[in-house]
Scaffold this motif. Structure first.
Motif, PDB file in Angstrom:
ATOM      1  N   THR A  72      54.131  35.618  30.690  1.00  0.00           N
ATOM      2  CA  THR A  72      53.297  36.049  29.572  1.00  0.00           C
ATOM      3  C   THR A  72      51.799  35.643  29.807  1.00  0.00           C
ATOM      4  O   THR A  72      51.412  34.543  30.127  1.00  0.00           O
ATOM      5  CB  THR A  72      53.630  35.260  28.249  1.00  0.00           C
ATOM      6  OG1 THR A  72      55.259  35.672  28.129  1.00  0.00           O
ATOM      7  CG2 THR A  72      53.128  35.616  27.033  1.00  0.00           C
ATOM      8  N   GLU A  73      51.027  36.744  29.563  1.00  0.00           N
ATOM      9  CA  GLU A  73      49.393  36.377  29.666  1.00  0.00           C
ATOM     10  C   GLU A  73      48.787  36.760  28.402  1.00  0.00           C
ATOM     11  O   GLU A  73      48.972  37.731  27.920  1.00  0.00           O
ATOM     12  CB  GLU A  73      48.684  37.317  30.929  1.00  0.00           C
ATOM     13  CG  GLU A  73      49.194  36.583  32.115  1.00  0.00           C
ATOM     14  CD  GLU A  73      48.668  35.123  32.712  1.00  0.00           C
ATOM     15  OE1 GLU A  73      47.567  34.854  31.997  1.00  0.00           O
ATOM     16  OE2 GLU A  73      49.419  34.519  33.414  1.00  0.00           O
ATOM     17  N   ARG A  74      47.744  35.941  28.013  1.00  0.00           N
ATOM     18  CA  ARG A  74      46.923  36.345  26.903  1.00  0.00           C
ATOM     19  C   ARG A  74      45.481  36.494  26.931  1.00  0.00           C
ATOM     20  O   ARG A  74      44.897  35.894  28.017  1.00  0.00           O
ATOM     21  CB  ARG A  74      46.877  35.118  25.905  1.00  0.00           C
ATOM     22  CG  ARG A  74      48.526  34.720  25.207  1.00  0.00           C
ATOM     23  CD  ARG A  74      48.128  33.680  24.232  1.00  0.00           C
ATOM     24  NE  ARG A  74      49.774  33.215  23.633  1.00  0.00           N
ATOM     25  CZ  ARG A  74      50.132  32.643  22.925  1.00  0.00           C
ATOM     26  NH1 ARG A  74      49.303  31.541  22.468  1.00  0.00           N
ATOM     27  NH2 ARG A  74      51.516  32.349  22.482  1.00  0.00           N
ATOM     28  N   THR A 111      43.469  38.383  19.819  1.00  0.00           N
ATOM     29  CA  THR A 111      44.424  37.822  20.759  1.00  0.00           C
ATOM     30  C   THR A 111      45.343  38.974  21.011  1.00  0.00           C
ATOM     31  O   THR A 111      46.265  39.190  20.219  1.00  0.00           O
ATOM     32  CB  THR A 111      44.948  36.451  20.390  1.00  0.00           C
ATOM     33  OG1 THR A 111      44.217  35.550  20.157  1.00  0.00           O
ATOM     34  CG2 THR A 111      45.873  36.011  21.873  1.00  0.00           C
ATOM     35  N   GLU A 113      53.394  41.049  28.413  1.00  0.00           N
ATOM     36  CA  GLU A 113      54.501  40.698  28.928  1.00  0.00           C
ATOM     37  C   GLU A 113      55.179  41.383  30.013  1.00  0.00           C
ATOM     38  O   GLU A 113      55.116  42.905  30.000  1.00  0.00           O
ATOM     39  CB  GLU A 113      55.522  40.400  27.977  1.00  0.00           C
ATOM     40  CG  GLU A 113      54.983  39.486  26.857  1.00  0.00           C
ATOM     41  CD  GLU A 113      56.082  39.441  25.601  1.00  0.00           C
ATOM     42  OE1 GLU A 113      56.981  40.344  25.559  1.00  0.00           O
ATOM     43  OE2 GLU A 113      55.894  38.619  24.603  1.00  0.00           O
ATOM     44  N   GLN A 151      48.541  39.935  23.998  1.00  0.00           N
ATOM     45  CA  GLN A 151      49.363  39.309  24.789  1.00  0.00           C
ATOM     46  C   GLN A 151      49.976  40.491  25.531  1.00  0.00           C
ATOM     47  O   GLN A 151      50.522  41.580  24.845  1.00  0.00           O
ATOM     48  CB  GLN A 151      50.471  38.514  23.921  1.00  0.00           C
ATOM     49  CG  GLN A 151      51.308  37.900  24.983  1.00  0.00           C
ATOM     50  CD  GLN A 151      52.191  37.133  24.314  1.00  0.00           C
ATOM     51  OE1 GLN A 151      51.908  36.095  23.922  1.00  0.00           O
ATOM     52  NE2 GLN A 151      53.482  37.351  23.884  1.00  0.00           N
ATOM     53  N   LEU A 203      48.595  39.930  19.246  1.00  0.00           N
ATOM     54  CA  LEU A 203      49.184  38.659  18.885  1.00  0.00           C
ATOM     55  C   LEU A 203      48.679  38.013  17.666  1.00  0.00           C
ATOM     56  O   LEU A 203      49.188  37.512  16.922  1.00  0.00           O
ATOM     57  CB  LEU A 203      49.222  37.929  20.236  1.00  0.00           C
ATOM     58  CG  LEU A 203      50.155  36.638  19.988  1.00  0.00           C
ATOM     59  CD1 LEU A 203      51.617  36.980  19.867  1.00  0.00           C
ATOM     60  CD2 LEU A 203      50.046  35.558  21.219  1.00  0.00           C
TER      61      LEU A 203
END
Length: 296
Positions: A185-187, A232, A236, A234, A224
């Motif tokens: 997971t990267e934001r 924000t 995945e 995200q 998100l």
């Protein structure tokens, strides 16, 4: 009589005692080595083979069997050596045994005993195996071995840490997202002035084109949070067995590609703060000339 040397009694007693000590040590070593070698050569391979054949999908039990059997052989060989040395009467004294056990537990305390029991629980847990990728409050990594007191875990940085068994059994322990797959997971924080839909599509496309990312499940991106200073988003995506991947490098490569692609597409990542300063600074010449505004 001439030619004879008189040996003092204390020297003779010392030599006899020394000879007795060597004899007892010899028989102790013989008893210990024979039992231990027989156990290692005959008993251990057979027991390990039987356990492995009955638990092909649970390498934790196989690893634990080898560890516990080795300790058992050492203990049994030590007892055999003591008996062979002529000190078997010690074990017939129940009071001595009880006192020794009480002393051991008193010194070791509940922590060691708790770690041992926790290790047994981990070994018998069908959802906890050597080779699994696990995550707990103190970190994450691949289980390498479960010992009496600690569990050895290989971290994403390819280091090995020893985690107390009690920490794994008393806290929340997860095996993220299955045995053979791992979700990354990267934001990313976007400016409110940006086209959020375009940013989501770019993130999803970057993940899809990465060679280490699995096609099934497919990568996805979502909004998100609508924060005070930024949006924000995200992304995945899933990768294969994390024990075969360098997750740290993979995350770094993904972030580099995102930064480069966003720069090419003109997508602005949110600044650290939405606050900005504006105004005018006036500079006065000491010679008495009129002040000159320097700009905003």
């Amino acid at each position: 009589m001439l030619g004879q040397v008189s040996i003092p009694e204390w020297v003779r007693g010392f030599l006899l005692a020394y000879d007795q000590v060597l004899s007892e040590l010899f028989w102790f070593v013989v008893g210990f080595v024979v039992v231990y070698l027989v156990g290692q050569v005959v008993l251990a391979p057979v027991a390990t083979r039987v356990v492995r054949s009955r638990n092909r999908n649970n390498p934790t039990i196989v690893s634990a069997t080898e560890t516990y059997l080795r300790v058992f052989l050492i203990g049994f060989a030590t007892i055999t050596g003591i008996i062979a040395a002529g000190y078997g009467f010690v074990f017939s004294e129940s009071a001595v045994i009880i006192a020794a056990i009480t002393f051991v537990f008193g010194i070791a305390g509940q922590q060691v005993f708790g770690s041992l029991i926790s290790g047994l629980f981990l070994v018998t847990d069908p959802d906890f195996n050597v080779g699994d990728w696990i995550s707990w409050s103190g970190g994450e990594g691949t289980v390498e071995a479960v010992d009496f007191r600690v569990t050895r875990v290989r971290t994403p940085n390819n280091g090995t840490i020893s985690v107390p068994n009690t920490e794994l059994t008393s806290n929340a322990l997860t095996r993220p997202y299955g045995r053979d797959q791992y979700r990354v997971t990267e934001r990313v924080f976007l400016s409110y002035a940006e086209d959020t839909e375009r940013a989501l599509l770019e993130l999803q496309q970057i993940a899809t084109n990465h060679e280490s990312v699995l096609d099934d499940p497919a990568p996805n991106a979502r909004v998100l949070d609508l924060g005070e200073n930024a949006i924000t988003v995200q992304v995945e995506f899933w990768i294969d067995d994390p024990s075969n991947s360098d997750i740290v490098t993979l995350r770094s490569d993904f972030r580099r590609v995102v930064k480069r692609r966003f720069d090419e597409e003109g997508i602005t990542i949110a600044p650290p703060s939405a606050q900005s300063l504006s105004g005018e600074i006036t500079v006065t010449d000491r010679s008495g000339d009129e002040p000159h505004p320097s700009g905003e």
